[in-house]
Design an enzyme around this catalytic site. Structure first.
Site, short mmCIF file in Angstrom:
data_model
loop_
_atom_site.label_atom_id
_atom_site.label_comp_id
_atom_site.label_asym_id
_atom_site.label_seq_id
_atom_site.Cartn_x
_atom_site.Cartn_y
_atom_site.Cartn_z
CD GLU A 287 -0.03 2.52 2.60
OE1 GLU A 287 0.88 2.05 2.57
OE2 GLU A 287 -0.44 3.61 2.03
CE LYS A 351 3.89 -0.62 -0.73
NZ LYS A 351 3.96 0.78 -0.22
CB CYS A 405 0.97 2.33 -0.90
SG CYS A 405 1.77 4.23 -1.17
#
Length: 531
Positions: A287, A351, A405
């Site tokens: 990430e 995301k 994440c």
């Protein structure tokens, strides 16, 4: 045991609060990196006996009488979440000069808030309370309900749901493929709390026999599923390289370090395969591995094309900028890029589920005007959330379902379209939390998503835990925390699920109905006996 149960029931005041807090704290040792499965068998019987003694004033109404149980549940939850989440304070110390003031809010305030869910669970259980096995069912139903609510209220934070304590290893994770995490949460509490029956004797044989049957089924199904033939790799086989660069988080905010960070990733990418093996088809970076806006740095894309060999693909975490229109600041997204050997971006996914206060600020206009920024976003107001999730396509048509994440801790984040993918992809940067329980807890929760979906998991972290996990949750290869390097392996194949995720949810709902029914029947019977 009866003597101990009696003493705990009669506790009051500060001693009652301290015992409840300690019981919650002990339960934490069932979670990674400890994995002591016996710990909740000590904690939950104590919670049952404390609720036994939390009867309240009989002259008050039902809600007021449930307050002592509410308080016991809150103390238990505070111990559990404080012991399980204290490491969040590490993230605030990366830029201590700006965020150290918020350490008490993360370390104490968040556990105090999350404990409210367990407080309501204990209060609801007390309203359904009876004697014998019925009160164990009431506690299991109430905890299952409030763990489910915790997964989506205020965007949700189901970290360290009780069910994970019953699933420390893949052998004990397979039940989630039938009843989902929500179902495991309920059954875990029922089994963990059942030794309380030894202290009060009522319903002892029924409760312990039922719990023993559930434990046998839990282990037995896990043994059965793990002994089925291993899934074959997808044809043609795809070799994956995980890059774990071990970049100090504080360096990512230093402009003078950005080029060196980028080159460190490239160095691990172009390293020859170990023992003269096949070069990887796909290289994975963690990430926000790219320490600048990639589309604003064409030279960086040229460097990537220089490093990648013909036919290779790089999948990298990066920040994506998007023009928001005249007079408006750009929008920024926490993204994954797919880059080919010519340095072209051929795929991307943003995301969707952002971390409150970490990646964006709730009540943004108010908090930004007060001078606050999101902790993990080096821009005013933080990241924007994507409206949809895009699957990532590899050469040959294989697809990956991206989870950035902590999206991997939400079973509901994985839609039905995931089952058409060849694997889950979870990139993360747990360097924020240092060598604490946080990265290990995060990995276990991501690992369970493989079991629930029947898909292998590609997980890449800046500092660990990085791994390739097969479709039954078993680690194929990977890195421990704090290791720099790379590892190459063939992507495992997917397997057929015994139950689709929707069916797992329905089974969990059916299970909740059965446990609730047992609690209600026991409660009604108890009232008739009392009268």
């Amino acid at each position: 045991m009866e003597w101990l149960a009696g003493r705990i029931m009669l506790l009051s005041g500060a001693r009652r609060a301290l015992v409840a807090f300690t019981a919650g704290l002990v339960a934490v040792f069932a979670l990674p990196p400890f994995g002591i499965f016996a710990a909740p068998f000590l904690s939950f019987p104590v919670l049952v006996w404390l609720i036994d003694g939390a009867s309240g004033n009989p002259d008050h109404g039902a809600l007021r009488r449930s307050f002592p149980a509410f308080f016991v549940g809150w103390c238990f939850g505070f111990g559990y979440f404080l012991g399980g989440l204290w490491w969040l304070g590490n993230a605030l110390l990366v830029e201590a000069d700006e965020f150290a003031w918020a350490v008490p809010l993360a370390v104490v305030g968040l556990p105090a808030f999350l404990a409210i869910f367990y407080a309501f669970a204990a209060a609801l259980a007390r309203l359904l309370w009876s004697d014998g096995v019925g009160r164990i069912a009431a506690l299991a139903f109430a905890f299952g309900l409030f763990e489910w609510l915790r997964s989506f209220i205020l965007t949700g934070f189901p970290w360290n749901a009780i069910g994970y304590a019953a699933m420390p290893v893949p052998l004990m994770m397979q039940s989630a493929a039938v009843i989902g995490l929500a179902g495991v949460n309920m059954l875990a509490v029922f089994v963990f709390a059942s030794p309380a029956l030894i202290g009060t004797r009522k319903g002892l044989r029924t409760g312990l026999c039922l719990s023993a049957l559930l434990v046998a089924a839990h282990f037995g199904y896990g043994f059965y599923r793990l002994n089925q033939p291993l899934p074959l790799p997808a044809d043609p086989a795809v070799t994956i390289r995980l890059v774990q660069p071990l970049i100090d988080q504080s360096k990512k905010f230093d402009d003078s370090e950005r080029r060196a960070i980028f080159e460190e990733h490239l160095k691990l990418t172009e390293a020859p395969a170990e023992n003269g093996g096949k070069r990887p088809d796909v290289v994975i970076w963690p990430e926000t591995a790219v320490p600048f806006i990639l589309t604003e740095n064409p030279d960086a894309l040229i460097r990537i094309s220089d490093v990648l060999q013909e036919g290779q693909i790089l999948i990298a975490g990066a920040v994506r900028a998007e023009d928001a229109g005249a007079g408006q600041p750009p929008r920024y997204y926490n993204s994954i890029y797919v880059i080919d050997d010519r340095g072209q971006i051929v795929g991307a996914s943003d995301k969707m589920h952002l971390v409150p206060f970490g990646e964006y600020l709730p009540l943004e206009s108010l908090l930004v005007s007060a001078g606050l920024n999101a902790i993990a976003a080096d821009m005013p107001g933080g990241f924007s959330s994507a409206a949809t999730r895009s699957l990532l396509t590899l050469p040959g048509g294989k697809t990956l379902y991206p989870l950035i994440c902590y999206e991997a801790i939400f079973p509901r984040e994985i839609g039905s379209d995931a089952l058409a993918a060849n694997a889950l992809l979870n990139i993360t940067n747990d360097a924020w939390f240092g060598n604490t329980p946080g990265p290990y807890q995060h990995f276990q929760q991501a690992q369970l998503r493989s079991v629930e979906t029947g898909l292998p998991l590609i997980r890449d972290a800046n500092s660990g835990v990085s791994a390739i996990v097969d479709a039954r949750g078993e680690v194929v290869t990977g890195f421990p925390f704090g290791t720099r390097g790379f590892v190459d392996t063939i992507l495992p194949g997917k397997i057929a699920l015994p139950m689709a995720p929707e069916e797992q949810g329905r089974n969990g709902l059916l299970l909740a109905g059965l446990i609730f029914g047992l609690a209600i029947i026991s409660r009604v019977s108890f009232i008739f006996r009392e009268n």
